[in-house]
Scaffold this motif. Structure first.
Motif, PDB file in Angstrom:
ATOM      1  N   ARG A  55       6.965  -0.697  12.173  1.00  0.00           N
ATOM      2  CA  ARG A  55       7.777  -0.997  11.005  1.00  0.00           C
ATOM      3  C   ARG A  55       8.512   0.257  10.524  1.00  0.00           C
ATOM      4  O   ARG A  55       9.687   0.203  10.159  1.00  0.00           O
ATOM      5  CB  ARG A  55       6.891  -1.553   9.891  1.00  0.00           C
ATOM      6  CG  ARG A  55       7.599  -1.855   8.577  1.00  0.00           C
ATOM      7  CD  ARG A  55       8.624  -2.935   8.725  1.00  0.00           C
ATOM      8  NE  ARG A  55       9.154  -3.350   7.433  1.00  0.00           N
ATOM      9  CZ  ARG A  55      10.328  -3.955   7.275  1.00  0.00           C
ATOM     10  NH1 ARG A  55      11.086  -4.204   8.328  1.00  0.00           N
ATOM     11  NH2 ARG A  55      10.735  -4.307   6.068  1.00  0.00           N
ATOM     12  N   GLU A 115       6.009   1.281   1.860  1.00  0.00           N
ATOM     13  CA  GLU A 115       6.179   0.031   1.112  1.00  0.00           C
ATOM     14  C   GLU A 115       5.533   0.155  -0.267  1.00  0.00           C
ATOM     15  O   GLU A 115       4.554   0.887  -0.423  1.00  0.00           O
ATOM     16  CB  GLU A 115       5.540  -1.130   1.882  1.00  0.00           C
ATOM     17  CG  GLU A 115       6.013  -1.266   3.318  1.00  0.00           C
ATOM     18  CD  GLU A 115       7.436  -1.760   3.446  1.00  0.00           C
ATOM     19  OE1 GLU A 115       8.051  -2.114   2.414  1.00  0.00           O
ATOM     20  OE2 GLU A 115       7.945  -1.783   4.567  1.00  0.00           O
ATOM     21  N   PRO A 148       1.141   3.266   7.895  1.00  0.00           N
ATOM     22  CA  PRO A 148       0.160   2.288   8.368  1.00  0.00           C
ATOM     23  C   PRO A 148       0.683   1.426   9.512  1.00  0.00           C
ATOM     24  O   PRO A 148      -0.098   0.914  10.314  1.00  0.00           O
ATOM     25  CB  PRO A 148      -0.111   1.427   7.124  1.00  0.00           C
ATOM     26  CG  PRO A 148       1.108   1.561   6.290  1.00  0.00           C
ATOM     27  CD  PRO A 148       1.624   2.955   6.538  1.00  0.00           C
ATOM     28  N   ASP A 149       2.001   1.261   9.594  1.00  0.00           N
ATOM     29  CA  ASP A 149       2.598   0.399  10.617  1.00  0.00           C
ATOM     30  C   ASP A 149       3.713   1.188  11.310  1.00  0.00           C
ATOM     31  O   ASP A 149       4.873   1.155  10.882  1.00  0.00           O
ATOM     32  CB  ASP A 149       3.153  -0.872   9.969  1.00  0.00           C
ATOM     33  CG  ASP A 149       3.680  -1.877  10.986  1.00  0.00           C
ATOM     34  OD1 ASP A 149       3.902  -1.488  12.154  1.00  0.00           O
ATOM     35  OD2 ASP A 149       3.883  -3.044  10.609  1.00  0.00           O
TER      36      ASP A 149
END
Length: 304
Positions: free
Chosen positions: A158, A123, A154-155
């Protein structure tokens, strides 16, 4: 024209004796260089700062005839990956990368669009990548290589959803068995490949390291052995496989608005040819140090 979208970065190696070296890298940039060396018109949508690392990457791209799309947002500094070696040669890695290109608009309609790696999940730029692919998919062949970097995710949930979305939008997906183990840890390679194939692509090509690769299509699957004869290192092997695969699609004239339908109608003999070219490209790279994809005459011969 072929449009490659994603990160270009500098790989820096720091040794115990205090010396260091730097060279251009980043999976999408490596694929772009591989295609440029094949003599194909290629544009790279990557973000580079006006700094030493950015200049190094620009020179590297120019040496292969790659055009850099210069309408993207400019970061404060060019992305880097620093590998610090200890006395045993083991490396610890430190990434310094941001990805926020803004709206990606090619200077001319591309016949093939390729993306993957960090830029497809990081992102906020992952939104820009997905937007580009959605806009170009109706008129271009889309190829995708997840090439996951777990330390930069990090996710994970996602990221897995991002990958699933791009798989659905792609015509050809290339993925390593290592990536599949991270993306779908509870499933076997065959099961994931078949599920991804059902989601939309014409083919899912799984690379299996020294075991070669397997290509899955609606007509069935086929195995292609590795073409490596002498392994110096495996740096850039996956990216060379990808550029070889795209180059082979161009050789078969499977591009542009009609390319997607033609790929879905292709028989296994076609996929055998293009997968074999991809394996040969990777085999050349592992036979020499670093990410040095083949030139056209090396991959296709002097008369092709």
């Amino acid at each position: 024209m072929i449009l490659i979208t994603g990160e270009a970065l500098v790989d820096v190696v720091r040794r115990p004796d205090g010396t260091s070296s730097a060279h251009a890298g980043g999976s999408p940039a490596n694929v772009a260089v591989g295609l440029g060396r094949l003599g194909l018109p290629v544009q790279l949508a990557a973000t580079l700062a006006d700094d030493e690392h950015g200049h190094l990457i620009r020179r590297h791209l120019a040496s292969a005839g790659v055009e850099l799309l210069d309408t993207l947002a400019t970061p404060d500094r060019t992305a880097s990956a620093v590998a610090t070696l200890d006395g045993s040669g083991a490396a610890s890695y430190d990434f310094d990368i941001t990805w926020a290109p803004g709206r990606i608009v090619p200077t001319e309609p591309p016949q093939i669009v390729h993306t993957g790696s960090i830029a497809s999940v990081l992102e906020p730029g992952a939104d820009d990548v997905e937007d580009l692919v959605r806009r170009q998919a109706p008129t271009a062949v889309v190829t995708f290589d997840p090439n996951i970097r777990p330390s930069l995710v990090p996710d994970p949930a996602r990221a897995r959803q991002r990958v699933a979305t791009l798989v659905q939008l792609a015509d050809v997906v290339k993925v390593s068995d290592e990536d599949l183990a991270w993306l779908e840890p509870d499933l076997q390679v065959d099961d994931v490949a078949q599920r991804w194939l059902a989601a939309g692509p014409a083919a899912v090509v799984v690379t299996l390291g020294p075991q070669g690769s397997r290509t899955y299509t609606a007509s069935g699957s086929l195995a292609v052995p590795t073409a490596a004869e002498n392994v110096v290192d495996t740096v850039g092997a996956g990216d060379a496989f990808m550029s070889g695969l795209i180059g082979a699609l161009v050789q078969e004239d499977l591009t542009g608005p009609s390319g997607s339908a033609e790929l879905r109608a292709a028989d296994l003999a076609l996929w055998q040819r293009v997968s074999t070219v991809a394996a040969r490209s990777a085999g050349i790279v592992v036979g020499r140090a670093g990410s040095q994809p083949p030139w056209r005459e090396e991959l296709f011969g002097p008369d092709d």
